[in-house]
Each structure stands twice: as structure tokens, then as C-alpha cells.
Design a protein around this motif. Structure first.
Motif, PDB file in Angstrom:
ATOM      1  N   LEU A  28       0.891  -1.300   0.002  1.00  0.00           N
ATOM      2  CA  LEU A  28      -0.019   0.000   0.168  1.00  0.00           C
ATOM      3  C   LEU A  28       0.893   1.258  -0.147  1.00  0.00           C
ATOM      4  O   LEU A  28       1.918   1.105   0.525  1.00  0.00           O
ATOM      5  CB  LEU A  28      -0.856   0.006   1.277  1.00  0.00           C
ATOM      6  N   PRO A  29       0.287   2.298  -0.796  1.00  0.00           N
ATOM      7  CA  PRO A  29       1.125   3.462  -0.469  1.00  0.00           C
ATOM      8  C   PRO A  29       1.078   4.135   0.837  1.00  0.00           C
ATOM      9  O   PRO A  29       0.187   3.780   1.708  1.00  0.00           O
ATOM     10  CB  PRO A  29       0.268   4.594  -1.336  1.00  0.00           C
ATOM     11  N   GLY A  30       2.338   4.762   1.313  1.00  0.00           N
ATOM     12  CA  GLY A  30       2.518   5.072   2.646  1.00  0.00           C
ATOM     13  C   GLY A  30       2.029   6.423   3.118  1.00  0.00           C
ATOM     14  O   GLY A  30       1.324   6.952   2.077  1.00  0.00           O
ATOM     15  N   PRO A  31       2.543   7.034   4.222  1.00  0.00           N
ATOM     16  CA  PRO A  31       1.854   8.260   4.612  1.00  0.00           C
ATOM     17  C   PRO A  31       2.444   9.340   3.745  1.00  0.00           C
ATOM     18  O   PRO A  31       1.340  10.336   3.503  1.00  0.00           O
ATOM     19  CB  PRO A  31       2.527   8.611   5.973  1.00  0.00           C
ATOM     20  N   ASN A  32       3.568   9.384   3.113  1.00  0.00           N
ATOM     21  CA  ASN A  32       3.695  10.358   2.224  1.00  0.00           C
ATOM     22  C   ASN A  32       2.865  10.531   0.969  1.00  0.00           C
ATOM     23  O   ASN A  32       2.472  11.567   0.346  1.00  0.00           O
ATOM     24  CB  ASN A  32       5.217  10.419   1.752  1.00  0.00           C
ATOM     25  N   SER A  33       2.528   9.449   0.616  1.00  0.00           N
ATOM     26  CA  SER A  33       1.679   9.216  -0.727  1.00  0.00           C
ATOM     27  C   SER A  33       0.176   9.389  -0.345  1.00  0.00           C
ATOM     28  O   SER A  33      -0.503  10.055  -1.320  1.00  0.00           O
ATOM     29  CB  SER A  33       1.719   7.883  -1.401  1.00  0.00           C
ATOM     30  N   SER A  91      -1.782   5.048   6.568  1.00  0.00           N
ATOM     31  CA  SER A  91      -1.403   6.398   7.288  1.00  0.00           C
ATOM     32  C   SER A  91      -0.780   6.036   8.266  1.00  0.00           C
ATOM     33  O   SER A  91      -0.159   6.992   9.171  1.00  0.00           O
ATOM     34  CB  SER A  91      -2.803   7.210   7.602  1.00  0.00           C
ATOM     35  N   GLY A  92      -0.525   4.776   8.964  1.00  0.00           N
ATOM     36  CA  GLY A  92       0.132   4.399  10.339  1.00  0.00           C
ATOM     37  C   GLY A  92       0.297   3.000  10.327  1.00  0.00           C
ATOM     38  O   GLY A  92      -0.097   2.254   9.308  1.00  0.00           O
ATOM     39  N   PRO A  93       1.023   2.466  11.471  1.00  0.00           N
ATOM     40  CA  PRO A  93       1.318   1.122  11.330  1.00  0.00           C
ATOM     41  C   PRO A  93       0.080   0.290  11.463  1.00  0.00           C
ATOM     42  O   PRO A  93      -0.262  -0.707  11.189  1.00  0.00           O
ATOM     43  CB  PRO A  93       2.414   0.970  12.616  1.00  0.00           C
ATOM     44  N   ASN A  94      -0.938   0.908  11.987  1.00  0.00           N
ATOM     45  CA  ASN A  94      -2.377   0.025  12.332  1.00  0.00           C
ATOM     46  C   ASN A  94      -3.433   1.187  11.698  1.00  0.00           C
ATOM     47  O   ASN A  94      -4.539   0.884  12.303  1.00  0.00           O
ATOM     48  CB  ASN A  94      -2.464  -0.132  13.745  1.00  0.00           C
ATOM     49  N   GLU A  95      -3.108   1.801  10.819  1.00  0.00           N
ATOM     50  CA  GLU A  95      -4.332   2.673  10.211  1.00  0.00           C
ATOM     51  C   GLU A  95      -4.128   2.670   8.619  1.00  0.00           C
ATOM     52  O   GLU A  95      -3.137   2.613   8.079  1.00  0.00           O
ATOM     53  CB  GLU A  95      -4.025   4.127  11.050  1.00  0.00           C
ATOM     54  N   PHE A  96      -5.310   2.484   8.169  1.00  0.00           N
ATOM     55  CA  PHE A  96      -5.607   2.904   6.647  1.00  0.00           C
ATOM     56  C   PHE A  96      -6.247   4.095   6.473  1.00  0.00           C
ATOM     57  O   PHE A  96      -6.954   4.454   7.213  1.00  0.00           O
ATOM     58  CB  PHE A  96      -6.458   1.802   6.329  1.00  0.00           C
ATOM     59  N   ALA A  97      -5.784   4.640   5.542  1.00  0.00           N
ATOM     60  CA  ALA A  97      -6.685   6.172   4.818  1.00  0.00           C
ATOM     61  C   ALA A  97      -7.346   5.812   3.633  1.00  0.00           C
ATOM     62  O   ALA A  97      -6.787   5.058   2.770  1.00  0.00           O
ATOM     63  CB  ALA A  97      -5.386   7.187   4.745  1.00  0.00           C
TER      64      ALA A  97
END
Length: 170
Positions: A28-33, A91-97
């Protein structure tokens, strides 16, 4: 100065550089994406209404980090539950955006469904909750993410299955 050849060098197969098969979350795309894509969506907010869901996993145990198999199962169920024009990132280790087109009320319904679906995975001690915020013209990506994360923290304090929509000015 010359560089000597290393006779002990080992050539690794490309498969050793890829994530394990059950670690789909790392794809999945990470926080910057997430931040960059959110900024692009905010520009279109007046013409195309949308919302941001930050879906957070909850566990009853104290072990850290979440097992890869649990993350993979949650990622798969979230990805399969979205429409073709929705966008999913981490968006984080246990979070999805999740960026959705449509009203914030539609996003609340989707977030409730996603949280319930993760709970229905029947992974011992694993649940989910979410923070939801409407995409508003003139709001930065960082502020939109802050609002969604604030709502997620409130939902986490109430327990699995809760969805909180940002309505305030904090």
C-alpha cells in the motif's frame, strides 16, 4: 586506486527483495503518498465532494506490533470492500486512509461497514474503528489528516466498531 573484485559476493534472486506473500500491507502507498493524494483531492473538493476515512485497528492484547497475518487479512478485506474510484493507503502502522467520492454521510456508512467487516474476520482480539472528515476547499492535507486522526482517537477511546465524524473546529 583500483577496486578489487569480491569473489565472495552473492547474487540474490529478485524474490528475496519482495515482501512475503502474506504481507500485502507493505504494497500500500505510505503516509507521504497519502498526504500527496489527499492534497490533490482537496483541490477538486468543490467540484467532486469527498471524504477521508482513517480506519484504525484495535487489539485487546498488549503485544506490539500487530501480526503480519492480521494486517494482511485487514488489508485484504478493506481493499475488497472499496469501489473502483476509492483510494486506499496506509497512514500509520495500524491505520488505513481511504479517500472516497461522495458525501461525508456516505463515508460514515462505509466506515461503519469496514469496521464491522474487520471485526467479522474473527481474529481474536482484533477490531476496528474510524475517524471521518469531509474534504473541504481551502483546508490543507495536513489539517484534514489531523481532523480525521483526532476523530479516530476519539473513536478508539470508545472501542471497536465506533465511527466518529469530525464536526468541530479543534
Amino acid at each position: 586506486m583500483s577496486v578489487a573484485h569480491n569473489p565472495l559476493s552473492v547474487s540474490l534472486p529478485i524474490s528475496s527483495l519482495l515482501p512475503p506473500e502474506d504481507d500485502v500491507t507493505s504494497l500500500l502507498p505510505g503516509p507521504n503518498s497519502v498526504s500527496a493524494h489527499l492534497a490533490e483531492r482537496l483541490v477538486a473538493a468543490p467540484a467532486v465532494p469527498g471524504a477521508l476515512i482513517v480506519l484504525g485497528l484495535l487489539r485487546r492484547d498488549d503485544t506490539w506490533p500487530t501480526a503480519t497475518s492480521s494486517l494482511a487479512a485487514a488489508t485484504s478485506v478493506v481493499a475488497r470492500s472499496l469501489r473502483g474510484d476509492d483510494w486506499l493507503g496506509r497512514s500509520g502502522p495500524n491505520e488505513f486512509a481511504v479517500l472516497l467520492s461522495g458525501t461525508v454521510q456516505d463515508a460514515e456508512v462505509a466506515a461503519t461497514r469496514l469496521a464491522a467487516t474487520i471485526t467479522e474476520l474473527d481474529i481474536a482480539g482484533l477490531g476496528a474503528c474510524a475517524g471521518v472528515v469531509a474534504l473541504e476547499e481551502g483546508t490543507t492535507a495536513a489539517e484534514t489528516m489531523r481532523r480525521a486522526t483526532l476523530s479516530l482517537h476519539t473513536a478508539r477511546s470508545q472501542g471497536a466498531g465506533h465511527v466518529i465524524r469530525y464536526r468541530g473546529t479543534r
